[in-house]
Scaffold this active site. Structure first.
Site, PDB file in Angstrom:
ATOM      1  N   GLU A  50       0.826  -1.211   0.000  1.00  0.00           N
ATOM      2  CA  GLU A  50       0.000   0.000   0.000  1.00  0.00           C
ATOM      3  C   GLU A  50       0.858   1.257   0.000  1.00  0.00           C
ATOM      4  O   GLU A  50       0.509   2.251  -0.623  1.00  0.00           O
ATOM      5  CB  GLU A  50      -0.957   0.008   1.203  1.00  0.00           C
ATOM      6  CG  GLU A  50      -2.087  -1.009   1.097  1.00  0.00           C
ATOM      7  CD  GLU A  50      -3.019  -0.740  -0.092  1.00  0.00           C
ATOM      8  OE1 GLU A  50      -3.078   0.402  -0.566  1.00  0.00           O
ATOM      9  OE2 GLU A  50      -3.668  -1.693  -0.551  1.00  0.00           O
ATOM     10  N   TYR A 133      -6.542   6.052   4.702  1.00  0.00           N
ATOM     11  CA  TYR A 133      -6.677   5.056   3.648  1.00  0.00           C
ATOM     12  C   TYR A 133      -5.798   3.830   3.922  1.00  0.00           C
ATOM     13  O   TYR A 133      -6.270   2.687   3.904  1.00  0.00           O
ATOM     14  CB  TYR A 133      -6.323   5.662   2.275  1.00  0.00           C
ATOM     15  CG  TYR A 133      -6.161   4.574   1.248  1.00  0.00           C
ATOM     16  CD1 TYR A 133      -7.275   3.992   0.656  1.00  0.00           C
ATOM     17  CD2 TYR A 133      -4.904   4.071   0.937  1.00  0.00           C
ATOM     18  CE1 TYR A 133      -7.143   2.940  -0.225  1.00  0.00           C
ATOM     19  CE2 TYR A 133      -4.753   3.024   0.042  1.00  0.00           C
ATOM     20  CZ  TYR A 133      -5.873   2.459  -0.535  1.00  0.00           C
ATOM     21  OH  TYR A 133      -5.729   1.408  -1.389  1.00  0.00           O
ATOM     22  N   ASP A 151      -9.832   6.009  -1.204  1.00  0.00           N
ATOM     23  CA  ASP A 151      -8.864   6.940  -1.797  1.00  0.00           C
ATOM     24  C   ASP A 151      -9.498   7.570  -3.034  1.00  0.00           C
ATOM     25  O   ASP A 151     -10.709   7.452  -3.259  1.00  0.00           O
ATOM     26  CB  ASP A 151      -7.562   6.205  -2.136  1.00  0.00           C
ATOM     27  CG  ASP A 151      -7.761   5.171  -3.230  1.00  0.00           C
ATOM     28  OD1 ASP A 151      -8.929   4.907  -3.610  1.00  0.00           O
ATOM     29  OD2 ASP A 151      -6.766   4.624  -3.721  1.00  0.00           O
TER      30      ASP A 151
END
Ligand code: SF4
Length: 365
Positions: A50, A133, A151
Protein backbone atom coordinates in the site's frame (compact mmCIF):
# COMPACT_ATOMS: atom_id res chain seq x y z
CA UNK A 1 -24.95 17.39 7.63
CA UNK A 2 -26.51 14.36 6.01
CA UNK A 3 -24.34 12.38 3.60
CA UNK A 4 -26.67 13.06 0.68
CA UNK A 5 -26.52 16.81 1.35
CA UNK A 6 -22.71 16.83 1.59
CA UNK A 7 -22.57 15.01 -1.75
CA UNK A 8 -25.50 16.82 -3.43
CA UNK A 9 -26.80 13.31 -4.14
CA UNK A 10 -30.22 11.67 -4.21
CA UNK A 11 -30.85 10.37 -0.64
CA UNK A 12 -32.49 7.18 -2.02
CA UNK A 13 -29.36 6.43 -4.06
CA UNK A 14 -27.19 6.91 -0.96
CA UNK A 15 -29.45 4.63 1.08
CA UNK A 16 -29.37 2.05 -1.71
CA UNK A 17 -25.57 1.75 -1.78
CA UNK A 18 -25.38 -1.33 0.51
CA UNK A 19 -27.41 -3.23 -2.08
CA UNK A 20 -24.48 -2.92 -4.47
CA UNK A 21 -22.08 -4.76 -2.17
CA UNK A 22 -22.97 -8.33 -3.26
CA UNK A 23 -22.66 -7.30 -6.93
CA UNK A 24 -19.20 -5.85 -6.32
CA UNK A 25 -18.06 -8.89 -4.33
CA UNK A 26 -19.25 -11.30 -6.99
CA UNK A 27 -17.47 -9.28 -9.69
CA UNK A 28 -14.28 -9.17 -7.59
CA UNK A 29 -14.23 -12.93 -7.11
CA UNK A 30 -14.23 -13.38 -10.88
CA UNK A 31 -12.07 -10.40 -11.86
CA UNK A 32 -9.58 -9.67 -9.06
CA UNK A 33 -6.20 -8.59 -10.41
CA UNK A 34 -3.41 -11.07 -9.82
CA UNK A 35 -1.04 -8.96 -7.73
CA UNK A 36 2.03 -10.29 -5.91
CA UNK A 37 0.95 -8.96 -2.50
CA UNK A 38 -2.42 -10.67 -2.78
CA UNK A 39 -0.92 -14.15 -2.96
CA UNK A 40 0.12 -14.16 0.68
CA UNK A 41 -1.47 -11.07 2.26
CA UNK A 42 0.46 -10.92 5.53
CA UNK A 43 0.16 -7.58 7.35
CA UNK A 44 3.75 -6.65 6.43
CA UNK A 45 3.27 -7.43 2.74
CA UNK A 46 -0.04 -5.56 2.57
CA UNK A 47 1.45 -2.56 4.36
CA UNK A 48 4.52 -2.36 2.09
CA UNK A 49 2.38 -2.78 -1.03
CA UNK A 50 0.00 0.00 0.00
CA UNK A 51 2.87 2.39 0.69
CA UNK A 52 4.60 1.55 -2.61
CA UNK A 53 1.32 1.99 -4.47
CA UNK A 54 0.64 5.50 -3.18
CA UNK A 55 0.74 7.94 -6.12
CA UNK A 56 1.94 5.14 -8.41
CA UNK A 57 0.47 2.77 -10.97
CA UNK A 58 0.46 -0.94 -10.13
CA UNK A 59 2.33 -1.91 -13.31
CA UNK A 60 5.14 0.51 -12.53
CA UNK A 61 5.88 -1.04 -9.14
CA UNK A 62 5.11 -4.75 -9.41
CA UNK A 63 8.75 -5.77 -9.89
CA UNK A 64 10.02 -3.16 -7.43
CA UNK A 65 7.75 -4.59 -4.76
CA UNK A 66 9.16 -8.07 -5.33
CA UNK A 67 12.73 -6.70 -5.09
CA UNK A 68 11.92 -4.75 -1.94
CA UNK A 69 10.37 -7.77 -0.22
CA UNK A 70 13.27 -9.95 -1.33
CA UNK A 71 15.78 -7.57 0.30
CA UNK A 72 13.71 -6.66 3.37
CA UNK A 73 11.34 -9.54 4.03
CA UNK A 74 10.05 -8.50 7.44
CA UNK A 75 9.59 -5.62 9.86
CA UNK A 76 12.91 -6.15 11.65
CA UNK A 77 14.99 -6.21 8.45
CA UNK A 78 13.25 -2.99 7.37
CA UNK A 79 13.92 -1.39 10.76
CA UNK A 80 17.62 -2.25 10.58
CA UNK A 81 18.33 -1.44 6.91
CA UNK A 82 21.10 1.14 6.38
CA UNK A 83 19.80 4.36 4.83
CA UNK A 84 21.75 3.93 1.57
CA UNK A 85 20.33 0.42 1.07
CA UNK A 86 16.82 1.61 1.80
CA UNK A 87 17.02 4.56 -0.59
CA UNK A 88 18.59 2.42 -3.31
CA UNK A 89 15.67 -0.01 -3.08
CA UNK A 90 13.31 2.93 -3.49
CA UNK A 91 15.32 4.61 -6.26
CA UNK A 92 13.14 6.01 -9.02
CA UNK A 93 9.84 5.57 -7.17
CA UNK A 94 9.83 9.14 -5.85
CA UNK A 95 8.15 10.53 -2.73
CA UNK A 96 11.05 9.31 -0.60
CA UNK A 97 9.32 10.39 2.60
CA UNK A 98 7.28 7.22 2.12
CA UNK A 99 10.24 4.92 2.59
CA UNK A 100 11.63 7.00 5.45
CA UNK A 101 8.27 6.72 7.19
CA UNK A 102 8.18 2.98 6.50
CA UNK A 103 11.43 2.60 8.38
CA UNK A 104 10.36 4.90 11.23
CA UNK A 105 7.18 2.87 11.61
CA UNK A 106 9.13 -0.42 11.48
CA UNK A 107 11.34 0.79 14.33
CA UNK A 108 8.26 1.67 16.39
CA UNK A 109 6.79 -1.78 15.63
CA UNK A 110 10.01 -3.44 16.82
CA UNK A 111 10.09 -1.33 19.97
CA UNK A 112 6.40 -1.44 20.94
CA UNK A 113 4.75 -4.38 19.16
CA UNK A 114 7.33 -7.16 19.02
CA UNK A 115 8.01 -6.54 15.32
CA UNK A 116 4.40 -7.17 14.25
CA UNK A 117 1.73 -4.82 12.92
CA UNK A 118 -1.11 -4.38 15.42
CA UNK A 119 -4.59 -5.65 14.49
CA UNK A 120 -6.07 -2.33 15.53
CA UNK A 121 -7.06 0.53 13.19
CA UNK A 122 -6.34 3.31 15.69
CA UNK A 123 -2.90 1.91 16.53
CA UNK A 124 -2.09 1.54 12.81
CA UNK A 125 -3.26 5.08 12.18
CA UNK A 126 -0.70 6.40 14.68
CA UNK A 127 2.26 4.90 12.80
CA UNK A 128 4.26 7.30 10.57
CA UNK A 129 3.00 7.29 6.99
CA UNK A 130 -0.28 5.47 7.65
CA UNK A 131 -3.17 7.79 6.86
CA UNK A 132 -6.84 6.84 6.98
CA UNK A 133 -6.68 5.06 3.65
CA UNK A 134 -3.57 2.95 4.30
CA UNK A 135 -4.56 2.08 7.86
CA UNK A 136 -8.00 1.05 6.56
CA UNK A 137 -6.49 -1.06 3.78
CA UNK A 138 -4.12 -2.90 6.14
CA UNK A 139 -6.79 -3.33 8.83
CA UNK A 140 -9.36 -4.73 6.42
CA UNK A 141 -7.19 -6.77 4.03
CA UNK A 142 -4.67 -8.19 6.49
CA UNK A 143 -6.81 -8.43 9.63
CA UNK A 144 -10.39 -8.58 8.32
CA UNK A 145 -11.42 -5.53 10.36
CA UNK A 146 -14.49 -3.60 9.16
CA UNK A 147 -12.71 -0.43 8.05
CA UNK A 148 -13.12 1.45 4.76
CA UNK A 149 -10.16 2.18 2.49
CA UNK A 150 -11.32 5.17 0.50
CA UNK A 151 -8.86 6.94 -1.80
CA UNK A 152 -9.19 8.91 -5.02
CA UNK A 153 -10.24 5.76 -6.93
CA UNK A 154 -13.07 5.11 -4.51
CA UNK A 155 -14.21 8.75 -4.49
CA UNK A 156 -14.36 8.59 -8.28
CA UNK A 157 -16.39 5.36 -8.40
CA UNK A 158 -18.83 6.52 -5.73
CA UNK A 159 -19.23 10.00 -7.18
CA UNK A 160 -20.17 8.39 -10.49
CA UNK A 161 -22.53 5.83 -8.99
CA UNK A 162 -24.31 8.65 -7.13
CA UNK A 163 -23.81 11.22 -9.91
CA UNK A 164 -22.41 13.54 -7.27
CA UNK A 165 -20.95 16.85 -8.39
CA UNK A 166 -19.48 17.61 -4.98
CA UNK A 167 -15.81 18.63 -5.08
CA UNK A 168 -13.77 15.60 -3.94
CA UNK A 169 -10.90 17.78 -2.75
CA UNK A 170 -13.14 19.08 0.08
CA UNK A 171 -12.63 17.40 3.46
CA UNK A 172 -16.39 17.20 4.17
CA UNK A 173 -16.98 15.51 0.82
CA UNK A 174 -14.24 12.93 1.37
CA UNK A 175 -15.68 12.23 4.80
CA UNK A 176 -19.14 11.71 3.30
CA UNK A 177 -17.75 9.30 0.70
CA UNK A 178 -15.94 7.38 3.45
CA UNK A 179 -19.25 7.09 5.28
CA UNK A 180 -20.82 5.76 2.10
CA UNK A 181 -18.04 3.16 1.94
CA UNK A 182 -18.65 2.23 5.60
CA UNK A 183 -22.36 1.70 4.86
CA UNK A 184 -21.40 -0.75 2.11
CA UNK A 185 -18.85 -2.82 4.10
CA UNK A 186 -19.82 -6.49 4.43
CA UNK A 187 -19.28 -7.96 7.89
CA UNK A 188 -17.49 -11.09 6.69
CA UNK A 189 -15.04 -9.83 4.03
CA UNK A 190 -14.33 -6.10 4.28
CA UNK A 191 -10.90 -6.56 2.68
CA UNK A 192 -12.41 -8.13 -0.44
CA UNK A 193 -14.94 -5.32 -0.65
CA UNK A 194 -12.26 -2.62 -0.40
CA UNK A 195 -10.19 -4.39 -3.02
CA UNK A 196 -13.25 -4.75 -5.26
CA UNK A 197 -13.70 -0.96 -5.23
CA UNK A 198 -9.96 -0.45 -5.84
CA UNK A 199 -9.97 -2.86 -8.78
CA UNK A 200 -13.15 -1.44 -10.26
CA UNK A 201 -11.60 2.03 -10.13
CA UNK A 202 -8.34 0.80 -11.66
CA UNK A 203 -9.68 -1.39 -14.46
CA UNK A 204 -13.27 -0.37 -15.32
CA UNK A 205 -14.30 2.97 -13.85
CA UNK A 206 -11.20 4.62 -15.31
CA UNK A 207 -9.99 8.13 -14.47
CA UNK A 208 -9.92 11.09 -16.89
CA UNK A 209 -11.71 9.26 -19.67
CA UNK A 210 -14.84 7.41 -20.63
CA UNK A 211 -15.20 4.46 -18.21
CA UNK A 212 -15.93 0.93 -19.42
CA UNK A 213 -19.53 0.94 -18.21
CA UNK A 214 -20.47 -2.07 -20.32
CA UNK A 215 -18.19 -4.20 -18.13
CA UNK A 216 -19.31 -2.74 -14.81
CA UNK A 217 -21.10 -4.88 -12.22
CA UNK A 218 -23.09 -1.86 -11.00
CA UNK A 219 -23.75 -0.36 -14.43
CA UNK A 220 -27.51 -0.70 -14.11
CA UNK A 221 -27.58 1.17 -10.82
CA UNK A 222 -25.07 3.88 -11.76
CA UNK A 223 -26.67 7.31 -12.05
CA UNK A 224 -23.79 8.96 -13.94
CA UNK A 225 -24.01 6.26 -16.60
CA UNK A 226 -27.76 6.80 -16.85
CA UNK A 227 -27.25 10.54 -17.26
CA UNK A 228 -24.30 10.17 -19.65
CA UNK A 229 -21.93 12.29 -17.56
CA UNK A 230 -19.56 9.68 -16.11
CA UNK A 231 -16.42 10.99 -17.84
CA UNK A 232 -17.01 14.47 -16.38
CA UNK A 233 -16.97 13.12 -12.81
CA UNK A 234 -15.61 13.44 -10.22
CA UNK A 235 -15.52 17.20 -9.83
CA UNK A 236 -12.14 18.31 -8.52
CA UNK A 237 -11.09 21.91 -7.83
CA UNK A 238 -8.04 22.93 -9.86
CA UNK A 239 -4.77 22.67 -7.95
CA UNK A 240 -2.61 25.70 -7.30
CA UNK A 241 0.04 25.93 -10.05
CA UNK A 242 3.47 24.61 -9.05
CA UNK A 243 6.29 27.03 -8.22
CA UNK A 244 8.91 26.95 -11.00
CA UNK A 245 12.56 26.58 -10.01
CA UNK A 246 15.44 26.71 -12.49
CA UNK A 247 18.42 24.42 -11.90
CA UNK A 248 21.67 23.69 -13.70
CA UNK A 249 22.76 20.07 -13.52
CA UNK A 250 26.52 19.54 -13.68
CA UNK A 251 27.58 16.05 -14.72
CA UNK A 252 31.25 16.24 -13.75
CA UNK A 253 33.31 13.32 -15.03
CA UNK A 254 36.88 12.50 -14.05
CA UNK A 255 38.69 9.29 -15.09
CA UNK A 256 35.62 7.10 -15.31
CA UNK A 257 33.90 8.50 -12.22
CA UNK A 258 31.16 11.06 -11.67
CA UNK A 259 30.92 13.50 -8.80
CA UNK A 260 27.80 12.97 -6.66
CA UNK A 261 26.76 14.78 -3.55
CA UNK A 262 24.52 13.50 -0.81
CA UNK A 263 21.53 15.82 -0.53
CA UNK A 264 21.26 17.42 2.89
CA UNK A 265 18.69 16.44 5.48
CA UNK A 266 15.42 18.29 5.50
CA UNK A 267 14.74 18.71 1.78
CA UNK A 268 12.56 16.78 -0.62
CA UNK A 269 15.33 14.39 -1.60
CA UNK A 270 17.36 14.26 1.62
CA UNK A 271 19.84 11.41 1.85
CA UNK A 272 19.89 10.65 -1.87
CA UNK A 273 22.88 11.27 -4.14
CA UNK A 274 22.79 13.69 -7.05
CA UNK A 275 25.09 15.57 -9.40
CA UNK A 276 25.68 19.17 -8.27
CA UNK A 277 22.60 21.13 -9.36
CA UNK A 278 22.90 24.79 -8.39
CA UNK A 279 19.93 27.11 -8.61
CA UNK A 280 19.57 29.17 -11.76
CA UNK A 281 19.97 28.63 -15.46
CA UNK A 282 23.73 28.95 -16.05
CA UNK A 283 25.20 29.47 -19.50
CA UNK A 284 28.26 27.48 -20.57
CA UNK A 285 30.83 29.93 -19.17
CA UNK A 286 28.97 30.21 -15.89
CA UNK A 287 28.82 26.40 -15.67
CA UNK A 288 32.60 26.23 -16.22
CA UNK A 289 33.13 28.87 -13.49
CA UNK A 290 30.84 26.95 -11.10
CA UNK A 291 32.98 23.80 -11.52
CA UNK A 292 36.22 25.78 -11.22
CA UNK A 293 34.89 27.33 -7.99
CA UNK A 294 34.51 23.78 -6.67
CA UNK A 295 38.20 23.18 -7.48
CA UNK A 296 37.83 21.44 -10.85
CA UNK A 297 40.11 22.11 -13.81
CA UNK A 298 37.71 21.79 -16.77
CA UNK A 299 38.98 20.18 -19.96
CA UNK A 300 35.64 20.30 -21.74
CA UNK A 301 32.12 21.65 -21.06
CA UNK A 302 29.37 20.29 -23.30
CA UNK A 303 25.73 21.37 -23.14
CA UNK A 304 23.22 18.54 -22.52
CA UNK A 305 19.48 18.47 -23.16
CA UNK A 306 17.04 20.50 -21.14
CA UNK A 307 14.56 18.70 -18.95
CA UNK A 308 11.86 19.26 -16.41
CA UNK A 309 10.63 17.33 -13.43
CA UNK A 310 7.41 17.76 -11.49
CA UNK A 311 7.34 17.42 -7.73
CA UNK A 312 4.09 17.84 -5.82
CA UNK A 313 4.46 21.59 -5.36
CA UNK A 314 7.51 22.52 -7.42
CA UNK A 315 8.49 22.21 -11.07
CA UNK A 316 12.21 22.01 -11.80
CA UNK A 317 13.32 23.30 -15.21
CA UNK A 318 16.81 22.00 -15.74
CA UNK A 319 19.65 22.71 -18.10
CA UNK A 320 22.58 20.27 -18.06
CA UNK A 321 26.30 20.28 -18.85
CA UNK A 322 28.74 17.44 -19.19
CA UNK A 323 32.04 18.62 -17.72
CA UNK A 324 35.26 16.63 -18.18
CA UNK A 325 38.15 17.23 -15.81
CA UNK A 326 40.70 15.43 -13.63
CA UNK A 327 39.19 14.16 -10.36
CA UNK A 328 39.62 16.79 -7.66
CA UNK A 329 39.03 17.14 -3.94
CA UNK A 330 35.40 18.17 -3.48
CA UNK A 331 32.62 17.48 -1.01
CA UNK A 332 30.77 14.36 -2.13
CA UNK A 333 31.77 11.02 -3.64
CA UNK A 334 33.27 9.98 -6.98
CA UNK A 335 31.24 7.05 -8.26
CA UNK A 336 32.16 4.66 -11.09
CA UNK A 337 29.50 2.92 -13.20
CA UNK A 338 29.24 0.00 -10.79
CA UNK A 339 28.74 2.19 -7.70
CA UNK A 340 26.30 4.38 -9.58
CA UNK A 341 24.17 1.39 -10.53
CA UNK A 342 24.49 -0.72 -7.40
CA UNK A 343 25.11 1.57 -4.49
CA UNK A 344 24.05 5.19 -4.73
CA UNK A 345 20.37 6.08 -5.04
CA UNK A 346 19.93 8.94 -7.50
CA UNK A 347 16.49 10.61 -7.71
CA UNK A 348 14.55 10.15 -10.94
CA UNK A 349 14.41 13.96 -11.21
CA UNK A 350 17.88 13.67 -12.78
CA UNK A 351 17.10 10.75 -15.08
CA UNK A 352 17.33 12.84 -18.25
CA UNK A 353 20.97 13.53 -17.37
CA UNK A 354 21.99 10.29 -15.70
CA UNK A 355 20.36 7.79 -18.07
CA UNK A 356 23.45 7.60 -20.27
CA UNK A 357 25.96 8.03 -17.46
CA UNK A 358 26.97 4.37 -17.03
CA UNK A 359 27.95 4.28 -20.73
CA UNK A 360 29.89 7.54 -20.52
CA UNK A 361 31.69 6.35 -17.37
CA UNK A 362 32.68 3.04 -18.89
CA UNK A 363 33.83 4.81 -22.09
CA UNK A 364 35.99 7.22 -20.08
CA UNK A 365 38.07 4.55 -18.37
FE1 SF4 B 1 -18.13 3.76 -13.33
FE2 SF4 B 1 -19.55 3.27 -15.54
FE3 SF4 B 1 -19.58 1.58 -13.49
FE4 SF4 B 1 -20.77 3.92 -13.30
S1 SF4 B 1 -21.31 2.27 -14.69
S2 SF4 B 1 -19.49 2.96 -11.76
S3 SF4 B 1 -19.39 5.21 -14.45
S4 SF4 B 1 -17.83 2.07 -14.77
Amino acid sequence: MRISEALSADPRAVEGLPRLTPLLLRWYRDNARDLPWRRDPTPYRVWVSEIILQQTRVEAVRERYIQFLGALPDVSSLAEAPQDVLLKLWEGMGYYSRVRNLQKAARILCRDYGGELPADYEALRKLPGLGEYTAGAVASIAFGLPCPAADGNVYRVLSRILCSRADITQTAVKKAFRECAVSMLPGDCPGDFNQALMDLGATVCLPNREPLCGECPVGEQCLARREGCAAALPVKAAKKPRRVEERTVLIILGRGEVLLRQIEEGGLLAGLYAPPHPLGCLDRDEARCAVEDMGGDCREVLPLREAKHLFTHVEWRMRGYLVRCEPFEAPGVWADAEALTGRYAVPSAFRAFTRELPGWLTGEK
